[in-house]
Write a protein that holds these residues in place. Structure first.
Motif, PDB file in Angstrom:
ATOM      1  N   PHE A 100     -11.288   7.155  -7.468  1.00 40.13           N
ATOM      2  CA  PHE A 100     -11.023   7.633  -6.117  1.00 40.13           C
ATOM      3  C   PHE A 100      -9.748   7.014  -5.569  1.00 40.13           C
ATOM      4  O   PHE A 100      -8.905   7.712  -4.984  1.00 40.13           O
ATOM      5  CB  PHE A 100     -12.212   7.315  -5.203  1.00 40.13           C
ATOM      6  N   LEU A 101      -9.601   5.708  -5.737  1.00 40.35           N
ATOM      7  CA  LEU A 101      -8.399   5.034  -5.236  1.00 40.35           C
ATOM      8  C   LEU A 101      -7.136   5.565  -5.895  1.00 40.35           C
ATOM      9  O   LEU A 101      -6.099   5.722  -5.232  1.00 40.35           O
ATOM     10  CB  LEU A 101      -8.513   3.527  -5.454  1.00 40.35           C
ATOM     11  N   VAL A 102      -7.209   5.852  -7.193  1.00 41.07           N
ATOM     12  CA  VAL A 102      -6.031   6.356  -7.891  1.00 41.07           C
ATOM     13  C   VAL A 102      -5.745   7.805  -7.505  1.00 41.07           C
ATOM     14  O   VAL A 102      -4.613   8.156  -7.177  1.00 41.07           O
ATOM     15  CB  VAL A 102      -6.199   6.221  -9.420  1.00 41.07           C
ATOM     16  N   SER A 103      -6.767   8.646  -7.518  1.00 41.34           N
ATOM     17  CA  SER A 103      -6.514  10.068  -7.267  1.00 41.34           C
ATOM     18  C   SER A 103      -6.271  10.356  -5.786  1.00 41.34           C
ATOM     19  O   SER A 103      -5.286  10.992  -5.430  1.00 41.34           O
ATOM     20  CB  SER A 103      -7.667  10.915  -7.793  1.00 41.34           C
ATOM     21  N   LEU A 126      -3.023   9.317   0.193  1.00 44.99           N
ATOM     22  CA  LEU A 126      -2.861   8.331   1.259  1.00 44.99           C
ATOM     23  C   LEU A 126      -1.571   7.524   1.153  1.00 44.99           C
ATOM     24  O   LEU A 126      -0.889   7.301   2.150  1.00 44.99           O
ATOM     25  CB  LEU A 126      -4.058   7.376   1.285  1.00 44.99           C
ATOM     26  N   PHE A 127      -1.260   7.052  -0.049  1.00 47.19           N
ATOM     27  CA  PHE A 127      -0.087   6.203  -0.245  1.00 47.19           C
ATOM     28  C   PHE A 127       1.089   6.962  -0.856  1.00 47.19           C
ATOM     29  O   PHE A 127       2.021   6.372  -1.359  1.00 47.19           O
ATOM     30  CB  PHE A 127      -0.457   5.003  -1.132  1.00 47.19           C
ATOM     31  N   LYS A 128       1.037   8.282  -0.754  1.00 52.06           N
ATOM     32  CA  LYS A 128       2.066   9.135  -1.354  1.00 52.06           C
ATOM     33  C   LYS A 128       3.453   8.826  -0.816  1.00 52.06           C
ATOM     34  O   LYS A 128       4.402   8.702  -1.580  1.00 52.06           O
ATOM     35  CB  LYS A 128       1.714  10.604  -1.116  1.00 52.06           C
ATOM     36  N   TRP A 131       3.826  12.195  -9.015  1.00 57.26           N
ATOM     37  CA  TRP A 131       3.341  11.989 -10.383  1.00 57.26           C
ATOM     38  C   TRP A 131       1.863  11.635 -10.382  1.00 57.26           C
ATOM     39  O   TRP A 131       1.091  12.164 -11.178  1.00 57.26           O
ATOM     40  CB  TRP A 131       4.154  10.899 -11.081  1.00 57.26           C
ATOM     41  N   PHE A 132       1.433  10.718  -9.494  1.00 60.46           N
ATOM     42  CA  PHE A 132       0.020  10.351  -9.423  1.00 60.46           C
ATOM     43  C   PHE A 132      -0.832  11.538  -9.025  1.00 60.46           C
ATOM     44  O   PHE A 132      -1.930  11.736  -9.549  1.00 60.46           O
ATOM     45  CB  PHE A 132      -0.213   9.198  -8.446  1.00 60.46           C
TER      46      PHE A 132
END
Length: 85
Positions: free
Chosen positions: A26-29, A35-37, A53-54
């Motif tokens: 969840f944190l990664v996707s 959120l941190f895009k 990329w993420f």
């Protein structure tokens, strides 16, 4: 430890692993991809912004890695509780 206690302990540990791995995914996707895009977009990777990329690739790679981590954890858990027969 009787069979019922062993089975209960096994499933508690299994659910703990699943919840931890899902939280990482969840944190990664969601975190890195949404959120941190903006913060990650200041970094470029292969000519693309890292946030993009993420959102497009990174979460899939992490998911596949987490599958292998889960398999390894479950193999250890099976041996620990004697379910590896």
């Amino acid at each position: 430890m009787n069979n019922q206690q062993k089975a209960t302990a096994y499933w508690k540990e299994n659910i703990r692993y699943v919840l931890i791995l899902l939280a990482i995914w969840f944190l990664v996707s969601y975190g890195a991809g949404i959120l941190f895009k903006d913060a990650l977009n200041n970094i470029k990777m292969g000519g693309f912004k890292l946030g993009f990329w993420f959102a497009q690739q990174g979460s899939m790679y992490v998911f596949v890695i987490l599958i292998f981590v889960y398999v390894r954890l479950m193999n250890k858990l099976d041996k620990k509780y004697g379910y590896d027969n």
